[in-house]
Structures are given as structure tokens and as C-alpha cells.
Design a protein around this motif. Structure first.
Motif, PDB file in Angstrom:
ATOM      1  N   GLY A 187       6.228  -3.972 -14.639  1.00 18.10           N
ATOM      2  CA  GLY A 187       5.986  -5.409 -14.538  1.00 18.10           C
ATOM      3  C   GLY A 187       6.280  -5.944 -13.144  1.00 18.10           C
ATOM      4  O   GLY A 187       5.502  -6.728 -12.587  1.00 18.10           O
ATOM      5  N   LEU A 188       7.395  -5.531 -12.566  1.00 17.81           N
ATOM      6  CA  LEU A 188       7.726  -5.953 -11.198  1.00 17.81           C
ATOM      7  C   LEU A 188       6.682  -5.465 -10.199  1.00 17.81           C
ATOM      8  O   LEU A 188       6.301  -6.192  -9.282  1.00 17.81           O
ATOM      9  CB  LEU A 188       9.108  -5.441 -10.804  1.00 17.81           C
ATOM     10  N   SER A 189       6.220  -4.258 -10.378  1.00 17.83           N
ATOM     11  CA  SER A 189       5.198  -3.709  -9.495  1.00 17.83           C
ATOM     12  C   SER A 189       3.911  -4.532  -9.581  1.00 17.83           C
ATOM     13  O   SER A 189       3.291  -4.849  -8.555  1.00 17.83           O
ATOM     14  CB  SER A 189       4.921  -2.252  -9.858  1.00 17.83           C
ATOM     15  N   ILE A 190       3.509  -4.898 -10.786  1.00 18.91           N
ATOM     16  CA  ILE A 190       2.293  -5.704 -10.969  1.00 18.91           C
ATOM     17  C   ILE A 190       2.471  -7.096 -10.373  1.00 18.91           C
ATOM     18  O   ILE A 190       1.591  -7.601  -9.669  1.00 18.91           O
ATOM     19  CB  ILE A 190       1.918  -5.778 -12.465  1.00 18.91           C
ATOM     20  N   ILE A 191       3.604  -7.707 -10.615  1.00 23.09           N
ATOM     21  CA  ILE A 191       3.859  -9.054 -10.079  1.00 23.09           C
ATOM     22  C   ILE A 191       3.839  -9.037  -8.555  1.00 23.09           C
ATOM     23  O   ILE A 191       3.213  -9.896  -7.915  1.00 23.09           O
ATOM     24  CB  ILE A 191       5.201  -9.599 -10.613  1.00 23.09           C
ATOM     25  N   LEU A 192       4.501  -8.051  -7.933  1.00 21.17           N
ATOM     26  CA  LEU A 192       4.497  -7.961  -6.471  1.00 21.17           C
ATOM     27  C   LEU A 192       3.101  -7.690  -5.933  1.00 21.17           C
ATOM     28  O   LEU A 192       2.713  -8.214  -4.887  1.00 21.17           O
ATOM     29  CB  LEU A 192       5.481  -6.893  -6.000  1.00 21.17           C
ATOM     30  N   SER A 193       2.326  -6.901  -6.643  1.00 18.95           N
ATOM     31  CA  SER A 193       0.952  -6.623  -6.238  1.00 18.95           C
ATOM     32  C   SER A 193       0.115  -7.901  -6.242  1.00 18.95           C
ATOM     33  O   SER A 193      -0.660  -8.151  -5.308  1.00 18.95           O
ATOM     34  CB  SER A 193       0.345  -5.587  -7.173  1.00 18.95           C
ATOM     35  N   VAL A 194       0.249  -8.712  -7.269  1.00 16.14           N
ATOM     36  CA  VAL A 194      -0.493  -9.976  -7.356  1.00 16.14           C
ATOM     37  C   VAL A 194      -0.045 -10.925  -6.244  1.00 16.14           C
ATOM     38  O   VAL A 194      -0.872 -11.560  -5.585  1.00 16.14           O
ATOM     39  CB  VAL A 194      -0.303 -10.620  -8.757  1.00 16.14           C
ATOM     40  N   ILE A 195       1.241 -11.005  -6.004  1.00 16.23           N
ATOM     41  CA  ILE A 195       1.755 -11.872  -4.944  1.00 16.23           C
ATOM     42  C   ILE A 195       1.211 -11.430  -3.590  1.00 16.23           C
ATOM     43  O   ILE A 195       0.767 -12.259  -2.785  1.00 16.23           O
ATOM     44  CB  ILE A 195       3.304 -11.885  -4.951  1.00 16.23           C
ATOM     45  N   LYS A 196       1.234 -10.113  -3.318  1.00 18.34           N
ATOM     46  CA  LYS A 196       0.716  -9.602  -2.042  1.00 18.34           C
ATOM     47  C   LYS A 196      -0.770  -9.881  -1.902  1.00 18.34           C
ATOM     48  O   LYS A 196      -1.259 -10.150  -0.809  1.00 18.34           O
ATOM     49  CB  LYS A 196       0.966  -8.099  -1.914  1.00 18.34           C
ATOM     50  N   HIS A 197      -1.505  -9.822  -2.999  1.00 20.87           N
ATOM     51  CA  HIS A 197      -2.954 -10.054  -2.961  1.00 20.87           C
ATOM     52  C   HIS A 197      -3.277 -11.506  -2.601  1.00 20.87           C
ATOM     53  O   HIS A 197      -4.250 -11.765  -1.896  1.00 20.87           O
ATOM     54  CB  HIS A 197      -3.567  -9.691  -4.312  1.00 20.87           C
ATOM     55  N   HIS A 198      -2.469 -12.447  -3.061  1.00 18.40           N
ATOM     56  CA  HIS A 198      -2.754 -13.864  -2.865  1.00 18.40           C
ATOM     57  C   HIS A 198      -2.086 -14.471  -1.636  1.00 18.40           C
ATOM     58  O   HIS A 198      -2.462 -15.553  -1.226  1.00 18.40           O
ATOM     59  CB  HIS A 198      -2.351 -14.654  -4.112  1.00 18.40           C
ATOM     60  N   LYS A 250      -0.904 -13.658   2.334  1.00 20.94           N
ATOM     61  CA  LYS A 250      -0.802 -12.765   3.491  1.00 20.94           C
ATOM     62  C   LYS A 250       0.626 -12.722   4.030  1.00 20.94           C
ATOM     63  O   LYS A 250       1.088 -11.692   4.478  1.00 20.94           O
ATOM     64  CB  LYS A 250      -1.779 -13.190   4.579  1.00 20.94           C
ATOM     65  N   THR A 251       1.321 -13.845   3.973  1.00 20.61           N
ATOM     66  CA  THR A 251       2.700 -13.890   4.441  1.00 20.61           C
ATOM     67  C   THR A 251       3.591 -12.990   3.595  1.00 20.61           C
ATOM     68  O   THR A 251       4.393 -12.220   4.129  1.00 20.61           O
ATOM     69  CB  THR A 251       3.236 -15.340   4.413  1.00 20.61           C
ATOM     70  N   ALA A 252       3.433 -13.084   2.282  1.00 24.23           N
ATOM     71  CA  ALA A 252       4.224 -12.225   1.390  1.00 24.23           C
ATOM     72  C   ALA A 252       3.864 -10.760   1.604  1.00 24.23           C
ATOM     73  O   ALA A 252       4.732  -9.890   1.583  1.00 24.23           O
ATOM     74  CB  ALA A 252       4.001 -12.618  -0.069  1.00 24.23           C
ATOM     75  N   SER A 253       2.584 -10.483   1.824  1.00 26.55           N
ATOM     76  CA  SER A 253       2.153  -9.105   2.069  1.00 26.55           C
ATOM     77  C   SER A 253       2.797  -8.546   3.331  1.00 26.55           C
ATOM     78  O   SER A 253       3.295  -7.420   3.344  1.00 26.55           O
ATOM     79  CB  SER A 253       0.635  -9.043   2.178  1.00 26.55           C
ATOM     80  N   ARG A 254       2.801  -9.348   4.402  1.00 18.02           N
ATOM     81  CA  ARG A 254       3.438  -8.887   5.644  1.00 18.02           C
ATOM     82  C   ARG A 254       4.932  -8.692   5.450  1.00 18.02           C
ATOM     83  O   ARG A 254       5.521  -7.764   5.980  1.00 18.02           O
ATOM     84  CB  ARG A 254       3.194  -9.889   6.775  1.00 18.02           C
ATOM     85  N   TRP A 255       5.563  -9.568   4.684  1.00 17.74           N
ATOM     86  CA  TRP A 255       7.001  -9.470   4.451  1.00 17.74           C
ATOM     87  C   TRP A 255       7.337  -8.251   3.596  1.00 17.74           C
ATOM     88  O   TRP A 255       8.314  -7.554   3.857  1.00 17.74           O
ATOM     89  CB  TRP A 255       7.489 -10.749   3.782  1.00 17.74           C
ATOM     90  N   LEU A 256       6.519  -7.980   2.575  1.00 15.58           N
ATOM     91  CA  LEU A 256       6.792  -6.863   1.671  1.00 15.58           C
ATOM     92  C   LEU A 256       6.336  -5.522   2.245  1.00 15.58           C
ATOM     93  O   LEU A 256       6.994  -4.501   2.055  1.00 15.58           O
ATOM     94  CB  LEU A 256       6.108  -7.097   0.320  1.00 15.58           C
ATOM     95  N   GLU A 257       5.197  -5.503   2.920  1.00 17.99           N
ATOM     96  CA  GLU A 257       4.616  -4.254   3.416  1.00 17.99           C
ATOM     97  C   GLU A 257       4.948  -3.974   4.878  1.00 17.99           C
ATOM     98  O   GLU A 257       4.984  -2.830   5.297  1.00 17.99           O
ATOM     99  CB  GLU A 257       3.089  -4.282   3.265  1.00 17.99           C
TER     100      GLU A 257
END
Length: 102
Positions: free
Chosen positions: A20-31, A33-40
């Protein structure tokens, strides 16, 4: 994570929580760009226009011999001076851009 409880129910809940956490983080990263840069993170250039960036190399724990090895295996280049740019990608691979005429 499960301490001393080794029941099937606890294992199932743990797996579902992680999925569930993996799916939630994936959706957040998809929507976002700031979260994607912070997480990835972002790729890091360790070689710019043929010049080694010591600080970037130290931060990523990559040395010139590893860049030469990647250049040899990916581009068939034999020396560091044949490489224009080298970047450490988010997944840990080394991307090589050869100099013109190499």
C-alpha cells in the motif's frame, strides 16, 4: 517489523502495508514533480566537459576508474579524456556522453 509475532495474519498485514505504501508513493510521484525529485533524486554529473567534479564524485562515492569502466562497456571508449559528460543516474547506473570524434 513483526517483533515476536510470527502469525500469518501479521505477515499478511505487514505485506499489505508495504504494498500500500509503495502504491501511494507511486501515485504521489506520478502527480507531483517536486515529490518525485524529493523521493527519487536527480542525476548527478561527475564529469562536466571532460573535467572531473571531485565534490560530486565524493558525494556519490564514484571514482574516475568506475566512469572509465562504464565508458568502456557502454561506448567502447578506453580513456577518460574521450568522455564529455558522465552522470550517475537515479538508479545508480553511469550514463556516458562521448566527446565528438571519439
Amino acid at each position: 517489523m513483526v517483533d515476536s509475532d510470527h502469525s500469518i495474519t501479521n505477515a499478511f498485514l505487514l505485506i499489505m502495508t508495504l504494498v500500500g505504501l509503495s502504491i501511494i508513493l507511486s501515485v504521489i510521484k506520478h502527480h507531483s514533480k517536486t515529490a518525485s525529485r524529493w523521493l527519487e533524486g536527480l542525476p548527478v554529473l561527475v564529469l562536466r566537459n571532460g573535467a572531473w567534479d571531485k565534490e560530486a564524485g565524493d558525494n556519490t562515492r564514484v571514482d574516475p576508474s568506475e566512469v572509465v569502466a562504464a565508458a568502456r562497456s557502454k561506448q567502447g571508449l578506453e580513456r577518460l579524456d574521450e568522455v564529455k559528460h558522465a552522470a550517475i543516474e537515479n538508479d545508480g547506473t553511469i550514463s556516458i556522453v562521448p566527446r565528438e570524434g571519439s
